[in-house]
Scaffold this active site. Structure first.
Site, mmCIF file in Angstrom:
data_model
loop_
_atom_site.group_PDB
_atom_site.id
_atom_site.type_symbol
_atom_site.label_atom_id
_atom_site.label_comp_id
_atom_site.label_asym_id
_atom_site.label_seq_id
_atom_site.Cartn_x
_atom_site.Cartn_y
_atom_site.Cartn_z
ATOM 1 N N GLY A 101 0.810 -1.455 0.462
ATOM 2 C CA GLY A 101 -0.239 0.121 -0.216
ATOM 3 C C GLY A 101 0.770 0.924 -0.197
ATOM 4 N N CYS A 108 5.366 -5.979 1.918
ATOM 5 C CA CYS A 108 5.482 -4.706 2.018
ATOM 6 C C CYS A 108 4.778 -3.717 2.896
ATOM 7 C CB CYS A 108 5.203 -4.160 0.267
ATOM 8 S SG CYS A 108 5.758 -2.190 0.395
ATOM 9 N N TYR A 109 3.657 -3.216 3.142
ATOM 10 C CA TYR A 109 2.434 -2.948 3.293
ATOM 11 C C TYR A 109 2.639 -3.872 4.422
ATOM 12 C CZ TYR A 109 -0.470 0.606 6.251
ATOM 13 O OH TYR A 109 -1.154 1.296 7.364
ATOM 14 N N HIS A 164 8.367 -7.417 -3.345
ATOM 15 C CA HIS A 164 6.592 -7.649 -4.228
ATOM 16 C C HIS A 164 7.076 -8.686 -4.613
ATOM 17 C CE1 HIS A 164 4.766 -3.788 -2.921
ATOM 18 N NE2 HIS A 164 5.665 -3.764 -2.718
ATOM 19 N N GLU A 187 4.865 -10.562 -6.605
ATOM 20 C CA GLU A 187 3.561 -10.603 -7.564
ATOM 21 C C GLU A 187 3.827 -9.331 -8.320
ATOM 22 O OE1 GLU A 187 4.110 -8.765 -4.636
ATOM 23 O OE2 GLU A 187 2.742 -6.873 -4.734
ATOM 24 N N ASP A 233 -14.485 -11.135 -23.726
ATOM 25 C CA ASP A 233 -15.890 -11.092 -23.276
ATOM 26 C C ASP A 233 -16.926 -11.365 -23.606
ATOM 27 O OD1 ASP A 233 -13.469 -10.717 -21.885
ATOM 28 O OD2 ASP A 233 -14.082 -8.461 -21.708
ATOM 29 N N LYS A 264 -9.440 -11.525 -18.145
ATOM 30 C CA LYS A 264 -8.927 -11.150 -18.566
ATOM 31 C C LYS A 264 -8.847 -12.832 -19.521
ATOM 32 C CE LYS A 264 -9.908 -9.038 -22.613
ATOM 33 N NZ LYS A 264 -11.166 -8.073 -23.030
#
Ligand code: XMP
Length: 516
Positions: free
Chosen positions: A54, A81-82, A167, A169, A225, A372
């Site tokens: 964050g 992190c945060y 991070h 991710e 979609d 997606k």
């Protein structure tokens, strides 16, 4: 019920990437605002919890906090992190301003005997982005350190807590995906039961249970979609589904015919084709302002859609009770404001351009928890061709926002021709998948040229091609010069009405992808 991981969002720009990494490990997850409260988390019966990064410092007034009860739910918690800092702050540990802020690639040394780093190299590169760092968490063992971050990863058994200052991710962390997978499998004990094959079967059963014997309509745009949603619903409820395809007069070349052929002829879906092109072009006559054009197109679309829904109701005998849409998870996630405020920002989105509340139809949204790329996987599994599954995004207002100034039938024709050449050449160069969007824009600018000894005075056309991962930010694509040359030659030679071609080298920000 699938095993669920809950991601508590503290407002990081990349929280969705955590969700992507978890899903890629075949584990279902949901993102919940950090303000949601413990009862909401508990109700999801999670196998594990991830606290996102964050933008705030834990010391900033109003910075989001964690209820310490979270660490007593009996499930492992991973703080990123945060997420590691707020854990330290709320459990009697210590967070300090780092002497050296760390941003970007950083080398760490990690303890590979820990399940978090099992099977990974002891020295690896991760992505750091922090000003504060933790100095203590009660009972924590250090699992990784960097030159300026002595607690780059920790395990605090008493809190059932695992934390990383970096991070995992983001793709810049070399083994980030594996670290997250280790947390899910080795620490949370997830069995990895989330696959698109099982999703299709479960979703078909869910749709049948929701819809019962009623009729469903779906606004088909031909995009990924809505196309995949149409095929999935058709598989679930067959003839109870009617797809409505509106030709709004600002579609790409041959698009209306292509969608008609694909769905009505090949897939065998009941397609209600409405040619409203004259109605749209009539309403756009004399309108130059981009926002006015967008509003006119959006409103007319809903009007046409309502008319058709009423017509189907009147003629089909059965009541139409549901509207299906291809809404995706990023459109419905309730995220924390990145500005750190306690209020949540809810992004809402309607595939059919803002539906009125009084439409009186229940919603069927099979993809509201999917990303997606998961929808693309489902499309491929349902047998849709690569051409549909990998179609580039196309805005609802269509060529209407790519013809600058007033839209006329003649300008639509000119742009359709130029745009078809751009797309054909990008496809021939094998670049369709690598490029987020490539298209032509018709400029309201005339310039002098010379063709075969004749003076010309015609419009300029701009080529726009961008790379992007989500359309939120984008870079102009560095197309090979010979490809640009071929596109330019073909447009000027083949499209009557254009005598000059330019290339847009603006990224987003500061530009946007579309010109209007
Ligand atoms: P911008 O121009 O805002 O576009 O950088 C970002 C992405 O969104 C698409 N776009 C739209 N899609 N309805 C849509 O369904 C719209 O009104 C609309 N406007 C822009 C655009 O093509 C790009 O992919």
């Amino acid at each position: 019920m699938h095993e669920t991981i809950i991601i508590l969002d503290f407002g990081s720009q990349v929280t969705q990437l955590i969700a992507r990494r978890v899903r890629e490990a075949d584990v279902y997850c949901e993102i919940i605002s950090c303000h949601a409260g413990l009862a909401v988390v508990k109700a999801k019966n999670p196998k594990g919890i991830i606290l996102s990064g964050g933008p705030a410092s834990v010391y900033v007034p109003g910075a989001p906090q964690v209820d310490p009860e979270l660490y007593r739910l009996g499930v492992p918690v991973l703080g990123i992190c945060y997420g590691i800092q707020v854990t330290a702050h709320n459990t009697g540990g210590k967070v300090v301003k780092a002497d050296h802020r760390e941003f970007g690639r950083t080398d760490i040394t990690c303890d590979v005997t820990s399940p978090l780093f099992a099977g990974l190299p002891g020295e690896q590169t991760v992505w750091m982005s922090h000003g504060d760092r933790i100095e203590a968490i009660p009972g924590a063992q250090v699992l990784a350190r960097s030159a300026s971050c002595p607690m780059a990863a920790v395990h605090a058994p008493g809190l059932n807590f695992w934390g990383v200052q970096f991070h995992p991710e983001v793709t810049h962390s070399d083994h980030g995906t594996a670290i997250i997978r280790n947390f899910l499998v080795k620490i949370c004990g997830c069995k990895r039961d989330w696959t698109m094959g099982s999703f299709i079967d479960e979703e078909i059963a869910r749709i049948r249970a929701q819809v019962g014997p009623e009729r469903v309509i779906l606004g088909l745009s031909g995009g990924v979609d809505s196309s995949v949603a149409a095929v999935l619903l058709h598989k679930a409820i067959g003839k109870q589904l009617t797809c409505i395809f509106v030709n709004n007069g600002v579609l790409r070349k041959d698009e209306a015919e292509g969608v008609r052929k694909l769905f009505a002829d090949h897939i065998g879906i009941d397609l209600d084709y409405v040619d409203a092109s004259e109605r749209f072009l009539g309403a756009l006559k004399g309108v130059e302002d981009p926002e006015k054009k967008r509003k006119i197109i959006g409103k007319l679309f809903v009007d046409v859609f309502k008319d058709e829904a009423a017509r189907i109701k009147a003629t089909s005998g059965g009541q139409v009770k549901f509207l299906a849409q291809g809404t995706l998870y990023p459109d419905v996630i309730e995220s924390v404001s990145v500005h750190g405020g306690p209020a949540s920002v809810i992004k809402s989105h309607h595939n059919v351009g803002g539906l009125p509340a009084d439409l009186g139809l229940g919603l069927v949204e099979p993809f509201r928890y999917l990303f997606k790329d998961e929808v693309r996987t489902i499309g491929a599994k349902l047998g849709l061709s690569d051409a549909v599954v990998w179609r580039q995004p196309f805005p609802g207002p269509g060529l209407g926002v790519r013809i600058l100034g007033e839209v006329t039938a003649e300008k639509v024709r000119v742009l359709q021709e130029a745009d078809a050449i751009v797309r054909a050449e990008i496809e021939a160069a094998g670049l369709t998948r690598a490029i987020w969007q490539a298209f032509a824009v018709l400029l309201p600018v005339k310039s002098v040229g010379v063709m075969g000894d004749e003076r010309t005075y015609e419009n300029a056309c701009c080529i726009r091609a961008v790379t992007s991962t989500d359309g939120m930010t984008a870079d102009w694509a560095q197309l090979p010069h010979d490809l640009l040359g071929r596109i330019s030659n073909r447009i000027i030679n083949e499209v009557r009405g254009i005598n000059r071609v330019v290339y847009d080298i603006t990224s987003k920000p500061p530009g946007t992808i579309e010109w209007e």
